[in-house]
Each structure stands twice: as C-alpha cells, then as structure tokens.
Design a protein around this motif. Structure first.
Motif, PDB file in Angstrom:
ATOM      1  N   TYR A   1     -11.050  26.832  23.639  1.00 55.08           N
ATOM      2  CA  TYR A   1     -10.423  28.142  23.368  1.00 55.08           C
ATOM      3  C   TYR A   1     -12.536  28.734  23.544  1.00 55.08           C
ATOM      4  N   PRO A   2     -12.282  29.165  24.484  1.00 55.77           N
ATOM      5  CA  PRO A   2     -13.784  29.232  24.198  1.00 55.77           C
ATOM      6  C   PRO A   2     -14.034  29.633  22.824  1.00 55.77           C
ATOM      7  N   ASP A   3     -13.277  30.831  22.087  1.00 54.00           N
ATOM      8  CA  ASP A   3     -14.218  31.161  21.067  1.00 54.00           C
ATOM      9  C   ASP A   3     -13.859  30.098  19.652  1.00 54.00           C
ATOM     10  N   HIS A   4     -13.518  28.773  20.361  1.00 58.72           N
ATOM     11  CA  HIS A   4     -13.886  27.836  19.132  1.00 58.72           C
ATOM     12  C   HIS A   4     -12.746  27.496  18.236  1.00 58.72           C
ATOM     13  N   ARG A   5     -11.845  27.753  18.971  1.00 57.30           N
ATOM     14  CA  ARG A   5     -10.103  27.355  18.550  1.00 57.30           C
ATOM     15  C   ARG A   5      -9.796  25.925  19.113  1.00 57.30           C
ATOM     16  N   GLY A   6      -8.738  25.518  18.248  1.00 57.32           N
ATOM     17  CA  GLY A   6      -8.614  23.703  19.897  1.00 57.32           C
ATOM     18  C   GLY A   6      -8.665  23.115  18.604  1.00 57.32           C
ATOM     19  N   GLY A   7      -8.972  22.007  18.768  1.00 57.60           N
ATOM     20  CA  GLY A   7      -9.018  21.156  18.231  1.00 57.60           C
ATOM     21  C   GLY A   7      -8.074  19.636  18.542  1.00 57.60           C
ATOM     22  N   SER A   8      -8.304  18.402  18.109  1.00 56.81           N
ATOM     23  CA  SER A   8      -7.356  17.397  18.235  1.00 56.81           C
ATOM     24  C   SER A   8      -6.231  17.165  17.629  1.00 56.81           C
ATOM     25  N   ARG A   9      -5.068  16.743  17.779  1.00 57.59           N
ATOM     26  CA  ARG A   9      -3.595  17.414  17.690  1.00 57.59           C
ATOM     27  C   ARG A   9      -2.694  16.686  18.111  1.00 57.59           C
ATOM     28  N   LEU A  10      -1.340  16.301  17.634  1.00 54.26           N
ATOM     29  CA  LEU A  10      -0.586  15.590  18.331  1.00 54.26           C
ATOM     30  C   LEU A  10       0.248  16.414  19.122  1.00 54.26           C
ATOM     31  N   GLY A  11       0.602  16.027  20.521  1.00 55.09           N
ATOM     32  CA  GLY A  11       1.153  16.548  21.253  1.00 55.09           C
ATOM     33  C   GLY A  11       1.883  15.679  22.519  1.00 55.09           C
ATOM     34  N   GLY A  12       2.464  16.538  23.139  1.00 50.19           N
ATOM     35  CA  GLY A  12       3.802  16.467  24.076  1.00 50.19           C
ATOM     36  C   GLY A  12       4.786  16.821  24.532  1.00 50.19           C
ATOM     37  N   ALA A  13       5.301  16.988  25.962  1.00 50.54           N
ATOM     38  CA  ALA A  13       6.665  17.575  26.003  1.00 50.54           C
ATOM     39  C   ALA A  13       7.274  17.643  24.936  1.00 50.54           C
TER      40      ALA A  13
END
Length: 272
Positions: A17-29
């Motif tokens: 995200y432009p405000d530096h949120r986010g990162g590595s995570r487990l995902g997938g629908a």
C-alpha cells in the motif's frame, strides 16, 4: 451438515500500500474462504494443490480446523501473489507465479468425479480452467457457487457464462457485476451477492434486490481476502438456515472484522 469443498489456490502473498501497510502473509481464496466458512460453523475442505513450501499447513494450529483430505501435494513451490493496492483499497497491480497450482484443474476434475454429489464453491481464478470445472459440476448436477477475481474476471466470466445460471450463488464486486451484466442476462441468476468496499453490499435474486447491508466501519489494515471472508461466511450461514438478509449481515460484519485484523503469517515448517 454437508461439507463445502472449495476449489482454488492457497498462496504466499505480498501486499503493498502507498502508506506502507501490507507485507508477507498467507493467502489464497481457497484458504481464506474455507477458514471463514469453518469459523461460521460449516465443515469445509480446500480442494487445492500445495507445494513443498506449504505442505505442513494441515498441522498448523488454527488451520487444523479445516478438513484437509481434499488437498494434494506436488513437488515445487506454491502460488505466490504480489499485490499492489491504492489508498482506497483498489487493486492496481498484480504479479503472479502459479507454481504447483498449474495442476489444480486436473486435481479438481478428479476430485469431483470421486465426489459427484458434493457441494462446491469454485474460486474462478487463473490458472483454473473454469469452463471445464463448471461444466463437470453441471454434468453431475452438483450444487455449486462461484466467485471471481477482478484482474481475470472478464475472461473468466465469459468462459463460465454458460453454466452461471446453474450456480446457487455468485459473488462479485461492483466492477465484476458490470462485467457480468455485459455478458449474461442477470435476471437468469438465482442469487448474486454484490460487494462495493465500505459501501452497501446487496443480494439480487433473478435480477431483483432482496437484501442489503452496510459493513460496520472498521479502519482497514488489509483488504485482500475481504471478499473471500464475506463469501465463506455467507455460504455457511445460508447452509444453516439463515435468511438472505441475516446471512448478508453476518457476512459483511465478518469481512469488516477481517480487514481490521492482523494478516495470517506464513508459518514456518515444523522441525523434528
């Protein structure tokens, strides 16, 4: 209660995200939808292909609530997504390496032939051959629901159009619904759940609006996976006898809580 089998990917994600949120995570629908359905009280099984890097997921605390009997493991790496969002939570760039998920269609077709009377949800995302999977489900007269992913939705909706009137429920966001309207007569669809970020979600049955719900306000930390959480929660509550309006209210509340909560970390493999 009959098990819900969720056909889709499980992935390692990087969100930005432009405000530096986010990162590595487990995902997938397949994972996020299954977890939401299980949390809402429905037995759920991801129909997925795990790479060597995520083969240990069935033993991870918190993920062992799922029925993992429908997954297979393949040599190689699991799917990875690099997802860039704007400040409004709209996806602007996605880079993908599908890894072992290239074998998902073959695995799903075999699983459906072994369980032709099952209840399914199909996450219509690449690299799945949506036409082959939905055609097989329709041939078995199985109950199934469907969702899409905006970057591939136009192509997937065209490929799936023939079988969509046979789906119990479709889940789309507002942009995907516009694509759907351009492809098929939405008056032929039994139930469509349409989300629009923080704005009201609505349900249309054969083209007529029958329910709406505004998500509770929660400051978003992570929007990726909110739609999967909503879909899994909605399906679980509907299967337990909730009305459309009740299920939608529960689903929007669950999605709002999800976007405000910490993301799932990618668990390290167990040693020993």
């Amino acid at each position: 209660m009959e098990r819900l089998d969720v056909i889709g990917n499980i992935s390692r994600d990087l969100t930005r995200y432009p405000d530096h949120r986010g990162g590595s995570r487990l995902g997938g629908a397949a994972l996020l939808l299954s977890l939401a359905a299980a949390k809402a009280g429905r037995r759920t099984a991801p129909v997925c292909v795990l790479g060597n890097d995520l083969a240990h997921l069935p033993q991870v605390p918190g993920l062992d609530t799922l029925d993992w009997s429908a997954r297979i493991q393949a040599d190689g790496m699991s799917t990875t997504f690099d997802l860039a969002y704007d400040l409004q939570g709209e996806l602007v760039v996605v880079d993908t390496d599908y890894g072992v998920a290239k074998g998902l269609t073959k695995h799903a077709l075999r699983h459906m032939d072994q369980h032709p009377r099952g209840t399914y949800h199909v996450c219509c995302r690449r690299p799945l051959d949506a036409a082959a999977v939905l055609g097989r489900l329709a041939g078995h007269a199985a109950d199934f629901s469907v969702d899409f992913f905006l970057p591939s939705a136009e192509a997937m909706i065209r490929a799936a159009a023939r079988w969509l009137p046979k789906a119990t429920t479709l889940f789309v966001n507002a942009a995907e619904y516009r694509l759907l309207e351009q492809t098929i007569d939405c008056g032929t669809l039994p139930e469509v759940v349409i989300t629009d970020g923080p704005r009201a979600a609505v349900v249309r049955c054969f083209g007529r609006q029958v329910a709406s719900a505004i998500p509770p306000p929660h400051p978003p930390r992570e929007v990726s996976g909110a739609g999967d959480t909503l879909a899994g929660t909605f399906l679980a509550h509907r299967s337990q006898g909730a009305t459309t309006a009740q299920a939608l209210a529960e689903a929007t509340a669950a999605a709002a809580k999800y976007v405000a909560a910490p993301s799932l970390p990618i668990p390290a493999p167990r040693r020993g």
